[in-house]
Design an enzyme around this catalytic site. Structure first.
Site, PDB file in Angstrom:
ATOM      1  CG  HIS A 155     -58.318 -45.295  13.598  1.00  7.67           C
ATOM      2  ND1 HIS A 155     -59.691 -44.826  12.810  1.00  7.67           N
ATOM      3  CD2 HIS A 155     -58.321 -46.534  13.080  1.00  7.67           C
ATOM      4  CE1 HIS A 155     -60.129 -45.553  12.371  1.00  7.67           C
ATOM      5  NE2 HIS A 155     -59.212 -46.500  12.223  1.00  7.67           N
ATOM      6  CG  ASP A 185     -58.363 -39.316   8.634  1.00  5.41           C
ATOM      7  OD1 ASP A 185     -59.074 -38.307   8.416  1.00  5.41           O
ATOM      8  OD2 ASP A 185     -58.199 -40.034   9.384  1.00  5.41           O
ATOM      9  N   GLY A 186     -55.475 -38.055   8.142  1.00  7.56           N
ATOM     10  CA  GLY A 186     -54.401 -37.871   9.324  1.00  7.56           C
ATOM     11  C   GLY A 186     -53.456 -37.132   9.069  1.00  7.56           C
ATOM     12  N   GLY A 187     -53.246 -36.150  10.187  1.00  6.35           N
ATOM     13  CA  GLY A 187     -52.256 -35.151  10.052  1.00  6.35           C
ATOM     14  C   GLY A 187     -52.314 -33.969   9.046  1.00  6.35           C
ATOM     15  N   GLY A 216     -59.621 -33.970  10.673  1.00  9.69           N
ATOM     16  CA  GLY A 216     -60.545 -34.000  12.015  1.00  9.69           C
ATOM     17  C   GLY A 216     -59.968 -33.070  12.750  1.00  9.69           C
ATOM     18  NE  ARG A 217     -55.752 -35.285  16.081  1.00 13.02           N
ATOM     19  CZ  ARG A 217     -54.427 -35.917  16.007  1.00 13.02           C
ATOM     20  NH1 ARG A 217     -53.887 -35.577  17.055  1.00 13.02           N
ATOM     21  NH2 ARG A 217     -54.027 -36.843  15.384  1.00 13.02           N
TER      22      ARG A 217
END
Length: 206
Positions: free
Chosen positions: A103, A134-136, A157-158
């Site tokens: 997350h 997911d992530g980064g 996401g970002r």
């Protein structure tokens, strides 16, 4: 006196950038519609932070997740898995996919990145369940590295939220097109003409 000086600084910024002031007063205020029933937005960011802290329910168990899988009776993807043991449990209760994710590392500072867990999880359960990372993910080569390690897909996401905030839908479309170009260019430079050709042979770890 300090708040007054800060306000003067803010007013000076608006004066120097009149377009900002016009946008501020003519556009609708910031909202999170999906949280309207849960968070008093009048309480500011602390109310939002408190909501996300309190929604972490320590009484929830694997039996609860198994019941959800059963009630859903369709493809079920469990997000937030970060260990081989949890990945195996997800397989045992009938999940069709898992998302390796910490997350964004915001809730547990210092936790391993999902990418660091990817190979061992794929080796343990990748033949029985779809593993998504997911992530980064910020560029096309990140996607290629994850797919080379055995991920079926990656989540972002970002990567799209920042261009969405800055330029709306055109910003997101431009970011996604840039991602497509980077993935395609990277595959050409690697000599790969299809995703199926991506493998761990493409990677070297220091």
């Amino acid at each position: 006196a300090i708040p007054f000086r800060l306000n003067l600084a803010g007013m000076a910024q608006f004066a120097l950038k009149p377009a900002w002031a016009i946008n501020y007063f003519t556009h609708e205020g910031f909202e999170l519609p999906q949280l309207d029933e849960h968070v008093d937005m009048g309480g500011g960011t602390m109310s939002i932070s408190r909501y996300f802290t309190e929604m972490l329910d320590p009484s929830m168990t694997w039996d609860d997740v198994a019941e959800m899988v059963k009630l859903w009776s369709g493809p079920f993807c469990l997000k937030g898995v970060m260990s081989v043991e949890d990945a195996k449990r997800a397989v045992d209760i009938g999940c069709s996919g898992i998302v390796l994710s910490n997350h964004g590392g915001r809730q547990l500072d210092g936790s391993r990145a999902a990418f660091d867990q990817l190979a061992e999880v794929v080796d343990a359960v990748g033949d029985r369940i779809d593993v998504i990372m997911d992530g980064g993910v910020q560029r096309g080569t990140h996607v290629l590295k994850a797919l080379s390690l055995g991920a079926k897909a990656v989540g972002v996401g970002r990567y799209y939220l920042f261009p969405l905030a800055a330029a709306g839908q055109p910003g997101v479309e431009r970011a996604l097109e840039q991602m497509r170009v980077e993935i395609e260019r990277g595959m050409k430079l690697m000599g790969c003409s299809s995703i199926e050709q991506l493998s761990r042979n493409n990677l070297r770890f220091r």
